[in-house]
Design a protein around this motif. Structure first.
Motif, mmCIF file in Angstrom:
data_model
loop_
_atom_site.group_PDB
_atom_site.id
_atom_site.type_symbol
_atom_site.label_atom_id
_atom_site.label_comp_id
_atom_site.label_asym_id
_atom_site.label_seq_id
_atom_site.Cartn_x
_atom_site.Cartn_y
_atom_site.Cartn_z
ATOM 1 N N MET A 1 71.932 41.453 34.380
ATOM 2 C CA MET A 1 72.136 42.303 33.234
ATOM 3 C C MET A 1 70.914 42.222 32.341
ATOM 4 S SD MET A 1 76.063 41.660 32.161
ATOM 5 C CE MET A 1 76.229 39.918 32.488
ATOM 6 N N THR A 2 70.634 43.315 31.670
ATOM 7 C CA THR A 2 69.525 43.332 30.740
ATOM 8 C C THR A 2 70.012 43.815 29.402
ATOM 9 O OG1 THR A 2 68.924 45.580 31.338
ATOM 10 C CG2 THR A 2 67.853 43.795 32.571
ATOM 11 N N GLY A 3 69.321 43.437 28.335
ATOM 12 C CA GLY A 3 69.720 43.857 27.000
ATOM 13 C C GLY A 3 68.503 44.204 26.183
ATOM 14 N N GLU A 4 68.759 44.730 24.970
ATOM 15 C CA GLU A 4 67.671 45.058 24.073
ATOM 16 C C GLU A 4 67.277 43.831 23.278
ATOM 17 O OE1 GLU A 4 68.720 48.397 21.678
ATOM 18 O OE2 GLU A 4 68.739 49.748 23.373
ATOM 19 N N ALA A 5 66.051 43.817 22.802
ATOM 20 C CA ALA A 5 65.558 42.701 21.999
ATOM 21 C C ALA A 5 66.315 42.615 20.691
ATOM 22 C CB ALA A 5 64.072 42.879 21.738
ATOM 23 N N SER A 6 66.498 41.425 20.198
ATOM 24 C CA SER A 6 67.217 41.182 18.960
ATOM 25 C C SER A 6 66.300 41.324 17.764
ATOM 26 C CB SER A 6 67.790 39.765 18.988
ATOM 27 O OG SER A 6 68.409 39.470 17.764
ATOM 28 N N GLY A 7 66.887 41.813 16.668
ATOM 29 C CA GLY A 7 66.211 41.746 15.404
ATOM 30 C C GLY A 7 65.264 42.879 15.083
ATOM 31 N N SER A 8 65.107 43.895 15.907
ATOM 32 C CA SER A 8 64.193 44.974 15.568
ATOM 33 C C SER A 8 64.918 45.999 14.705
ATOM 34 C CB SER A 8 63.623 45.628 16.826
ATOM 35 O OG SER A 8 64.650 46.187 17.597
ATOM 36 N N ALA A 9 64.635 45.990 13.409
ATOM 37 C CA ALA A 9 65.313 46.873 12.463
ATOM 38 C C ALA A 9 64.689 48.255 12.487
ATOM 39 C CB ALA A 9 65.235 46.290 11.054
ATOM 40 N N GLU A 10 65.540 49.271 12.427
ATOM 41 C CA GLU A 10 65.078 50.641 12.307
ATOM 42 C C GLU A 10 65.306 51.054 10.864
ATOM 43 O OE1 GLU A 10 66.998 53.100 15.252
ATOM 44 O OE2 GLU A 10 66.960 51.464 16.689
ATOM 45 N N GLN A 11 64.389 51.795 10.282
ATOM 46 C CA GLN A 11 64.508 52.211 8.896
ATOM 47 C C GLN A 11 65.594 53.267 8.758
ATOM 48 O OE1 GLN A 11 62.983 50.746 6.372
ATOM 49 N NE2 GLN A 11 62.041 49.368 7.834
ATOM 50 N N LYS A 86 79.669 55.008 38.533
ATOM 51 C CA LYS A 86 78.880 54.615 37.364
ATOM 52 C C LYS A 86 79.621 55.059 36.106
ATOM 53 C CE LYS A 86 75.536 53.001 39.813
ATOM 54 N NZ LYS A 86 75.506 51.600 40.079
ATOM 55 N N VAL A 87 79.794 54.131 35.166
ATOM 56 C CA VAL A 87 80.535 54.413 33.942
ATOM 57 C C VAL A 87 79.812 53.848 32.733
ATOM 58 C CG1 VAL A 87 82.771 54.425 35.137
ATOM 59 C CG2 VAL A 87 81.936 52.308 34.074
ATOM 60 N N ALA A 88 80.281 54.259 31.572
ATOM 61 C CA ALA A 88 79.864 53.674 30.306
ATOM 62 C C ALA A 88 81.114 53.147 29.623
ATOM 63 C CB ALA A 88 79.177 54.716 29.433
ATOM 64 N N PHE A 89 80.960 52.069 28.881
ATOM 65 C CA PHE A 89 82.084 51.475 28.159
ATOM 66 C C PHE A 89 81.578 51.094 26.779
ATOM 67 C CE2 PHE A 89 85.266 48.183 27.195
ATOM 68 C CZ PHE A 89 86.411 48.879 27.519
ATOM 69 N N GLU A 90 82.270 51.558 25.733
ATOM 70 C CA GLU A 90 81.814 51.325 24.373
ATOM 71 C C GLU A 90 82.905 50.652 23.553
ATOM 72 O OE1 GLU A 90 80.717 52.690 20.180
ATOM 73 O OE2 GLU A 90 82.455 53.372 21.292
ATOM 74 N N ILE A 91 82.490 49.637 22.811
ATOM 75 C CA ILE A 91 83.382 48.891 21.933
ATOM 76 C C ILE A 91 82.702 48.827 20.576
ATOM 77 C CG2 ILE A 91 84.628 46.726 21.571
ATOM 78 C CD1 ILE A 91 82.870 47.042 24.806
ATOM 79 N N ASP A 92 83.475 49.048 19.511
ATOM 80 C CA ASP A 92 82.862 48.896 18.206
ATOM 81 C C ASP A 92 83.862 48.386 17.179
ATOM 82 O OD1 ASP A 92 82.622 52.470 18.043
ATOM 83 O OD2 ASP A 92 84.326 51.251 17.500
ATOM 84 N N GLU A 93 83.309 47.933 16.096
ATOM 85 C CA GLU A 93 84.105 47.506 14.948
ATOM 86 C C GLU A 93 83.423 48.107 13.730
ATOM 87 O OE1 GLU A 93 84.613 43.358 12.834
ATOM 88 O OE2 GLU A 93 85.759 43.471 14.708
ATOM 89 N N GLY A 108 77.455 50.395 33.732
ATOM 90 C CA GLY A 108 77.547 49.661 34.984
ATOM 91 C C GLY A 108 78.400 50.369 36.010
ATOM 92 N N SER A 109 78.768 49.613 37.030
ATOM 93 C CA SER A 109 79.561 50.133 38.142
ATOM 94 C C SER A 109 81.011 49.728 37.979
ATOM 95 C CB SER A 109 79.032 49.570 39.464
ATOM 96 O OG SER A 109 77.715 50.000 39.672
ATOM 97 N N LEU A 110 81.903 50.700 38.190
ATOM 98 C CA LEU A 110 83.337 50.442 38.145
ATOM 99 C C LEU A 110 83.824 50.126 39.549
ATOM 100 C CD1 LEU A 110 86.044 51.622 36.094
ATOM 101 C CD2 LEU A 110 86.326 52.191 38.515
ATOM 102 N N LEU A 139 90.970 47.421 37.241
ATOM 103 C CA LEU A 139 89.636 47.973 37.402
ATOM 104 C C LEU A 139 88.665 47.053 36.679
ATOM 105 C CD1 LEU A 139 90.483 51.715 36.724
ATOM 106 C CD2 LEU A 139 90.112 50.636 38.918
ATOM 107 N N ARG A 140 87.463 46.970 37.206
ATOM 108 C CA ARG A 140 86.488 46.016 36.682
ATOM 109 C C ARG A 140 85.129 46.709 36.586
ATOM 110 N NH1 ARG A 140 86.337 40.150 39.543
ATOM 111 N NH2 ARG A 140 86.171 39.081 37.571
ATOM 112 N N ILE A 141 84.463 46.513 35.449
ATOM 113 C CA ILE A 141 83.113 47.058 35.268
ATOM 114 C C ILE A 141 82.136 45.900 35.340
ATOM 115 C CG2 ILE A 141 81.525 48.277 33.740
ATOM 116 C CD1 ILE A 141 84.078 49.518 32.434
ATOM 117 N N ARG A 142 81.186 46.020 36.265
ATOM 118 C CA ARG A 142 80.101 45.041 36.382
ATOM 119 C C ARG A 142 78.902 45.586 35.614
ATOM 120 N NH1 ARG A 142 81.825 44.555 42.249
ATOM 121 N NH2 ARG A 142 83.018 42.631 42.241
ATOM 122 N N PRO A 143 78.584 45.004 34.463
ATOM 123 C CA PRO A 143 77.491 45.541 33.646
ATOM 124 C C PRO A 143 76.134 45.437 34.330
ATOM 125 C CG PRO A 143 78.878 44.064 32.356
ATOM 126 C CD PRO A 143 79.278 43.905 33.794
#
Length: 160
Positions: A1-11, A86-93, A108-110, A139-143
């Motif tokens: 799995m890969t992710g975005e770098a932490s801490g880069s603020a956008e104006q 191939k799917v997308a899964f979104e969670i927010d608060e 990821g893949s479902l 069902l299982r999503i592998r990110p």
């Protein structure tokens, strides 16, 4: 799995807009680890589809349940043995009053859980759907990609 770098603020737009900060993969997984409700996105037979589902994070995968032979089950079968959708899964608060919150996107893949051994494993996740009726298909999503952003209070630090 890969992710975005932490801490880069956008104006933000305008002087008083809250900061928007990218979250690293570890923070994204920490935020979604309690489980809850997320939205599953995919291209179904009637076009783009987004559905809320109750999920659990289990063994670094997203696990949820649906009914066997349901429209969701049918839409997410490729018809090709061992091929995964191939799917997308979104969670927010979100806290609209404070104009703050976070959002995590998993791509990821479902995978339809088929073997009894894997079924026993995901059953241990304890995921329970809110919808009534039998929902025994796991069902299982592998990110393959995990990204997230935080806006508002606490966004400048990139953490909780």
């Amino acid at each position: 799995m890969t992710g975005e770098a932490s801490g880069s603020a956008e104006q933000g737009q305008g002087g008083g807009a809250p900061a928007l900060v990218s979250l690293d993969e570890a923070e994204c997984l920490r935020l979604i680890s309690p489980g809850g409700v997320g939205r599953l996105g995919y291209v179904g037979r009637y076009g783009p589809t987004i559905l809320p589902v109750n999920y659990k994070l289990h063994e670094d995968t997203i696990v949820f349940r649906t009914a066997q032979d349901s429209p969701t089950d049918e839409d997410l079968r490729t018809g090709i043995e061992n091929a995964e959708y191939k799917v997308a899964f979104e969670i927010d608060e979100l806290d609209p009053a404070a104009r703050s919150g976070w959002s995590v996107l998993i791509q990821g893949s479902l995978h339809h859980v088929a073997s009894e051994e894997e079924r026993a494993s995901v059953r241990a996740s304890g995921v329970e759907p809110w919808a009534g009726g039998p929902r025994e298909l796991y069902l299982r999503i592998r990110p393959t990609r995990v990204t997230g952003r935080r806006v508002g209070e606490g966004a400048t630090s990139g953490g909780a």
